[in-house]
Design an enzyme around this catalytic site. Sequence first.
Site, short mmCIF file in Angstrom:
data_model
loop_
_atom_site.label_atom_id
_atom_site.label_comp_id
_atom_site.label_asym_id
_atom_site.label_seq_id
_atom_site.Cartn_x
_atom_site.Cartn_y
_atom_site.Cartn_z
N ALA A 1 0.81 -1.23 0.00
CA ALA A 1 0.00 0.00 0.00
C ALA A 1 0.84 1.27 0.00
CB ALA A 1 -0.94 0.01 1.21
N THR A 2 2.11 1.17 0.36
CA THR A 2 2.97 2.35 0.35
C THR A 2 3.78 2.46 -0.95
OG1 THR A 2 4.74 1.12 1.46
CG2 THR A 2 3.19 2.34 2.85
N ALA B 1 0.17 1.37 -5.84
CA ALA B 1 -0.94 1.79 -4.99
C ALA B 1 -1.13 3.31 -5.06
CB ALA B 1 -0.71 1.36 -3.55
N ARG B 2 -0.02 4.04 -5.09
CA ARG B 2 -0.09 5.51 -5.11
C ARG B 2 -0.64 6.03 -6.43
NH1 ARG B 2 3.73 9.77 -6.21
NH2 ARG B 2 5.18 8.19 -6.97
N HIS C 1 0.99 -8.64 -21.67
CA HIS C 1 0.03 -7.82 -22.39
C HIS C 1 -0.23 -8.27 -23.83
CE1 HIS C 1 0.45 -5.32 -18.96
NE2 HIS C 1 1.54 -4.70 -19.33
#
Length: 490
Positions: free
Chosen positions: A24-25, A29-30, A250
């Site tokens: 999360a840091t 996530a940002r 991809h």
Amino acid sequence: MDRASGASQAPSRPEDHVVVLFGATGDLARRKLLPGLFHLAKAGLLPRRYRIVGSAPAAEALSDEQFRAHAREAVAEFGRSRPEGPAWQEFEAALSFGSADTDATGPLVEAVREAERAIGGAPRRLFHLAVPPVAFASVVALLGATGLAQGARVIVEKPFGTDLASARALNAAVHAVFDESRVFRIDHFLGKEAVDNILALRFANGLFEPLWNREHISHVQIDVPEKIDIQGRARFFEGTGTFRDMVVTHLFQLLGFVAMEPPVALEAQSLRDEQVKVFRSMRPLDPAQAVRGQYTGYRGEPGVDPASDTETFVALRVDIDNWRWAGVPFHLRSGKALAEGRHVVTLGLREPVLAMFPLDAREAADGRANELVIDFDDPGSITARFLAKEPGPTMQLAEAELTFNYHTSFTTENALEAYEHLILLAMLGDQSLFTRSDGIERLWEVSAPLLDAPPPVVPYAPGSWGPETIDSVAAPYRWHLPDRGLPCAR
């Protein structure tokens, strides 16, 4: 979930959820996950009752208030909506943090239990592993050991393995805790609106599906050049390279959607069955039909081996041995530090059998006519290129085109970005746009000859379209890109 059922009604809203973001840091996530979750909340697409728990190793632990401040900064910098007003206040109140290490899981377990108590009832759990690939197995084992995995779903980022052996080992580690129905291997390319539109273009229109085969299509190109360089990610890139980072994930996944047979229904099992059939029909890659490149200056990047053979560019040919595509080459290209950043699928249509027009009347097209071009960059477009007669007394042909643009045809301000779309599908339990274990293992299997005997990298200038030798991969056809008028250093 039957995706077809949502065609004429509002999308379903997920059940109550606790969403746990490992990493999360971190940067993902940002940039994507926290802004995306807030956009889903503001659009009314998150569950009526939800909590979002951030997690990271104890060395990176945040308090709840620090995590909320971190999320506010992320949304302010990368989100489409400002973190303000009642919508933000409600979202912010749903955020909490619980650190987790293999030998210290207490803070995470307590944070998840507290989130569940705040929601009430029996909410679902969704874990998003936004962590380096080397940490996937240990995080999954942690979830199994703590009991948090029971009944939960898990989103796993790419790349999923680095070869067939590692992919099989990772699948075994994941399946020891989560059965396949609860595993969501995410590829953000498949969350783009334009990828869904490939299915709509083919299967909802009688104009195109009869042409979608070897009788009418001479070649297919999937082209994803990137203008950016490695942007300081030498540690990741040196151990991965463009082929593992872009092609096995991809570009091969897009190939599966372009080449699949019509599914029985527009739902996960049928769609993924047809995609895997394409992968099973792929011939093992021929190293002689591939070019690996490295942009000049890559070896001088901080953290890069001065003698590195890691490719920052790859172009290759893929052959599919089935009734629909036998003899039709698929040309794939992707790389860093190229002339333009584009996301394009080009289907080259065969010339008419009877060439009644004089050759000089057709030369103006420069080989660019008779193409269907799907630009799947958000918001995307579809262009049909053909020849038309120029006004005047002689039969002189000129290139013409018909273009559908998402941004001029629909209101797209409420459209979901790729990660938002896929996170929503994962909460709904819809695996339609997520890769399956047998599919990813097959892709590593066909990739083995190229991984085992890669041709040496060829240097190319930053700002070009790659090494000069790539023309041999596409011969006797030419690469759709560069379009005429685009800058090109070659």
